[in-house]
Design an enzyme around this catalytic site. Structure first.
Site, PDB file in Angstrom:
ATOM      1  N   ASN A 264      43.928  20.266  46.213  1.00 12.62           N
ATOM      2  CA  ASN A 264      44.654  20.322  47.595  1.00 12.62           C
ATOM      3  C   ASN A 264      44.263  21.620  48.124  1.00 12.62           C
ATOM      4  OD1 ASN A 264      46.428  20.974  49.483  1.00 12.62           O
ATOM      5  ND2 ASN A 264      47.630  18.962  48.984  1.00 12.62           N
TER       6      ASN A 264
ATOM      7  N   ASP B 253      45.151  22.826  51.476  1.00 13.98           N
ATOM      8  CA  ASP B 253      46.050  23.185  52.231  1.00 13.98           C
ATOM      9  C   ASP B 253      46.351  24.529  52.579  1.00 13.98           C
ATOM     10  OD1 ASP B 253      46.412  20.333  52.947  1.00 13.98           O
ATOM     11  OD2 ASP B 253      48.502  20.290  51.988  1.00 13.98           O
ATOM     12  N   HIS B 254      46.246  25.309  51.420  1.00 12.01           N
ATOM     13  CA  HIS B 254      46.785  26.447  51.563  1.00 12.01           C
ATOM     14  C   HIS B 254      45.688  27.479  52.173  1.00 12.01           C
ATOM     15  CE1 HIS B 254      50.674  25.963  49.888  1.00 12.01           C
ATOM     16  NE2 HIS B 254      50.451  26.263  48.598  1.00 12.01           N
TER      17      HIS B 254
ATOM     18  N   ARG C 250      46.734  34.008  60.956  1.00 13.29           N
ATOM     19  CA  ARG C 250      46.249  34.817  62.089  1.00 13.29           C
ATOM     20  C   ARG C 250      45.575  33.906  63.188  1.00 13.29           C
ATOM     21  NH1 ARG C 250      44.139  40.124  60.844  1.00 13.29           N
ATOM     22  NH2 ARG C 250      46.201  40.881  59.859  1.00 13.29           N
TER      23      ARG C 250
ATOM     24  N   HIS D 289      46.512  17.631  53.564  1.00 11.46           N
ATOM     25  CA  HIS D 289      47.923  16.834  54.123  1.00 11.46           C
ATOM     26  C   HIS D 289      47.861  17.313  55.478  1.00 11.46           C
ATOM     27  CE1 HIS D 289      52.564  16.462  53.654  1.00 11.46           C
ATOM     28  NE2 HIS D 289      52.094  15.693  54.894  1.00 11.46           N
TER      29      HIS D 289
ATOM     30  N   ARG E 176      49.988  17.342  58.276  1.00  9.08           N
ATOM     31  CA  ARG E 176      51.487  17.210  58.565  1.00  9.08           C
ATOM     32  C   ARG E 176      51.660  16.903  60.290  1.00  9.08           C
ATOM     33  NH1 ARG E 176      54.874  19.360  54.275  1.00  9.08           N
ATOM     34  NH2 ARG E 176      56.401  18.902  55.621  1.00  9.08           N
TER      35      ARG E 176
ATOM     36  N   ARG F 214      51.230  22.490  60.776  1.00  3.41           N
ATOM     37  CA  ARG F 214      51.440  23.804  60.123  1.00  3.41           C
ATOM     38  C   ARG F 214      50.146  24.546  59.503  1.00  3.41           C
ATOM     39  NH1 ARG F 214      55.789  23.210  55.664  1.00  3.41           N
ATOM     40  NH2 ARG F 214      57.099  22.108  57.282  1.00  3.41           N
ATOM     41  N   HIS F 215      49.400  23.495  59.001  1.00  2.00           N
ATOM     42  CA  HIS F 215      48.315  24.277  58.169  1.00  2.00           C
ATOM     43  C   HIS F 215      47.014  23.350  58.425  1.00  2.00           C
ATOM     44  CE1 HIS F 215      49.467  21.094  55.193  1.00  2.00           C
ATOM     45  NE2 HIS F 215      50.310  22.165  54.684  1.00  2.00           N
TER      46      HIS F 215
ATOM     47  N   GLU G 221      46.494  13.126  52.852  1.00  2.00           N
ATOM     48  CA  GLU G 221      47.995  12.985  52.722  1.00  2.00           C
ATOM     49  C   GLU G 221      48.527  12.727  54.071  1.00  2.00           C
ATOM     50  OE1 GLU G 221      49.575  16.116  50.200  1.00  2.00           O
ATOM     51  OE2 GLU G 221      48.371  15.280  48.584  1.00  2.00           O
TER      52      GLU G 221
ATOM     53  N   THR H 102      57.283  22.231  51.017  1.00  2.00           N
ATOM     54  CA  THR H 102      56.202  21.421  50.570  1.00  2.00           C
ATOM     55  C   THR H 102      56.652  20.068  50.528  1.00  2.00           C
ATOM     56  OG1 THR H 102      54.675  20.985  48.723  1.00  2.00           O
ATOM     57  CG2 THR H 102      56.584  22.027  48.240  1.00  2.00           C
ATOM     58  N   THR H 103      55.841  18.960  50.135  1.00  2.00           N
ATOM     59  CA  THR H 103      56.483  17.563  50.100  1.00  2.00           C
ATOM     60  C   THR H 103      57.352  17.841  49.085  1.00  2.00           C
ATOM     61  OG1 THR H 103      54.215  17.199  50.602  1.00  2.00           O
ATOM     62  CG2 THR H 103      55.721  15.429  49.966  1.00  2.00           C
TER      63      THR H 103
ATOM     64  N   GLU I  16      50.917   7.568  43.333  1.00  2.00           N
ATOM     65  CA  GLU I  16      50.857   9.056  42.902  1.00  2.00           C
ATOM     66  C   GLU I  16      52.127   9.419  42.214  1.00  2.00           C
ATOM     67  OE1 GLU I  16      48.767  12.096  45.049  1.00  2.00           O
ATOM     68  OE2 GLU I  16      49.926  13.711  44.005  1.00  2.00           O
TER      69      GLU I  16
ATOM     70  N   HIS J 211      51.960  17.343  41.952  1.00  2.00           N
ATOM     71  CA  HIS J 211      52.867  18.080  42.434  1.00  2.00           C
ATOM     72  C   HIS J 211      53.331  19.100  41.484  1.00  2.00           C
ATOM     73  CE1 HIS J 211      55.919  19.898  45.098  1.00  2.00           C
ATOM     74  NE2 HIS J 211      55.297  19.397  45.923  1.00  2.00           N
ATOM     75  N   GLY J 212      53.199  20.382  41.438  1.00  4.57           N
ATOM     76  CA  GLY J 212      53.888  21.312  40.678  1.00  4.57           C
ATOM     77  C   GLY J 212      53.044  21.653  39.458  1.00  4.57           C
TER      78      GLY J 212
ATOM     79  N   GLY K 297      47.182  21.877  43.946  1.00  2.00           N
ATOM     80  CA  GLY K 297      46.932  22.848  45.005  1.00  2.00           C
ATOM     81  C   GLY K 297      47.260  23.978  44.585  1.00  2.00           C
ATOM     82  N   HIS K 298      48.703  24.364  44.880  1.00  2.00           N
ATOM     83  CA  HIS K 298      49.011  25.619  45.157  1.00  2.00           C
ATOM     84  C   HIS K 298      48.823  26.587  43.990  1.00  2.00           C
ATOM     85  CE1 HIS K 298      52.088  28.521  46.062  1.00  2.00           C
ATOM     86  NE2 HIS K 298      52.376  28.826  44.732  1.00  2.00           N
TER      87      HIS K 298
END
Ligand code: PXP
Length: 246
Positions: free
Chosen positions: A7, A9-10, A18, A43, A45, A49-50, A70, A100-101, A151, A192-193, A214-215
């Site tokens: 993922n 997204d980040h 920026r 994702h 959204r 936002r990203h 997503e 996050t979700t 998932e 997730h996580g 992802g993260h």
């Protein structure tokens, strides 16, 4: 072996800080694929936002692995997915204020909405995954609604692992959920996580085909890449000191 969807997204989160071009989501996807990942997950959204619409269309054109989109089960998002045609859609709950979700889908509340989204997407050969907690009701309902995949939300396991509290219980819940999902005809993903520390027991569950992470990967990338990035800048400063302009 479970396959890996990364993922990214980040990468877009950093770019949007920026509103500039860098870092590039498309370049990140190329690196992720070159490293051997099996898919790219983003994702889109509702608040954008990203990830932006153009990121998804750009990824659709450029990536060579699979694109997992997503999104919330709204008419707007379904229309967008039908236009872009990702390899898979994962329906997720979405709340504006969340970081996050935060949870799995509540399928009981409005099953018709999910059924409609699944039917519209799968009629056009876009398989749908439902992001759910590992409970029997959500699994049976996912099968009844006709989803191809679920998932399993691994967030509670991850939290238990971090707190060193009831990890075995959370893991056992996911193991039984994955078994039940297979029995009722669903294919099983997870995410997730998940981290470098906690992923092994989840990746060892035979029913889980694919993990979305992802993260933790992006966080690690920023650490392992920082040394090189600083060194490259120092080389430039050194060049300037010796009178070079290029
Ligand atoms: N799977 C789903 C459905 C998600 O919404 C997310 C977070 O965007 C992930 C996996 C990845 O979670 P994490 O960033 O914690 O690895």
């Amino acid at each position: 072996m479970a396959t890996l969807g990364v993922n990214i997204d980040h990468i877009a989160t950093l770019r949007q800080a920026r509103r500039e071009e860098e870092p590039s989501v498309l370049e990140a996807a190329r690196i992720v694929e070159k490293a051997g990942a099996h898919g790219i997950t983003v994702h889109l959204r509702e608040d954008r936002r990203h990830i932006q619409d153009a990121d998804v269309t750009g990824l659709r054109k450029s990536i060579e692995t699979r694109l997992n989109l997503e999104m919330a089960a709204t008419d707007e998002m379904v229309r967008f997915a039908l236009k872009v045609r990702p390899d898979q859609v994962t329906l997720v709950p979405e709340k504006r204020q969340e970081l996050t979700t935060e949870g799995g889908l509540n399928l009981v509340k409005d099953p018709e909405r999910f059924e409609k989204a699944i039917d519209r997407l799968q009629a056009k050969q876009i398989p749908v995954s439902l992001f759910i907690y590992p409970d029997a009701q959500s699994i049976k309902l996912s099968a009844w609604l006709g989803a191809t995949f679920i998932e399993i939300h691994t967030g509670e396991y991850s939290q238990a692992f971090r707190l060193k509290d009831k990890t075995d219980k959370e893991l056992a819940t996911i193991v039984s959920a994955a078994k039940l999902a297979k029995e009722v005809g669903l294919r099983v993903h997870g995410g997730h996580g998940l981290t470098y520390q906690n992923v092994l027991p989840i990746a060892a569950i035979p029913e889980i085909e694919d993990l979305n992470i992802g993260h933790n990967i992006i966080a690690r990338a920023s650490m392992v890449g920082l040394e090189r990035a600083v060194k490259e800048m120092l080389i430039l400063l050194q060049k300037a000191k010796s009178g070079r302009r290029k």
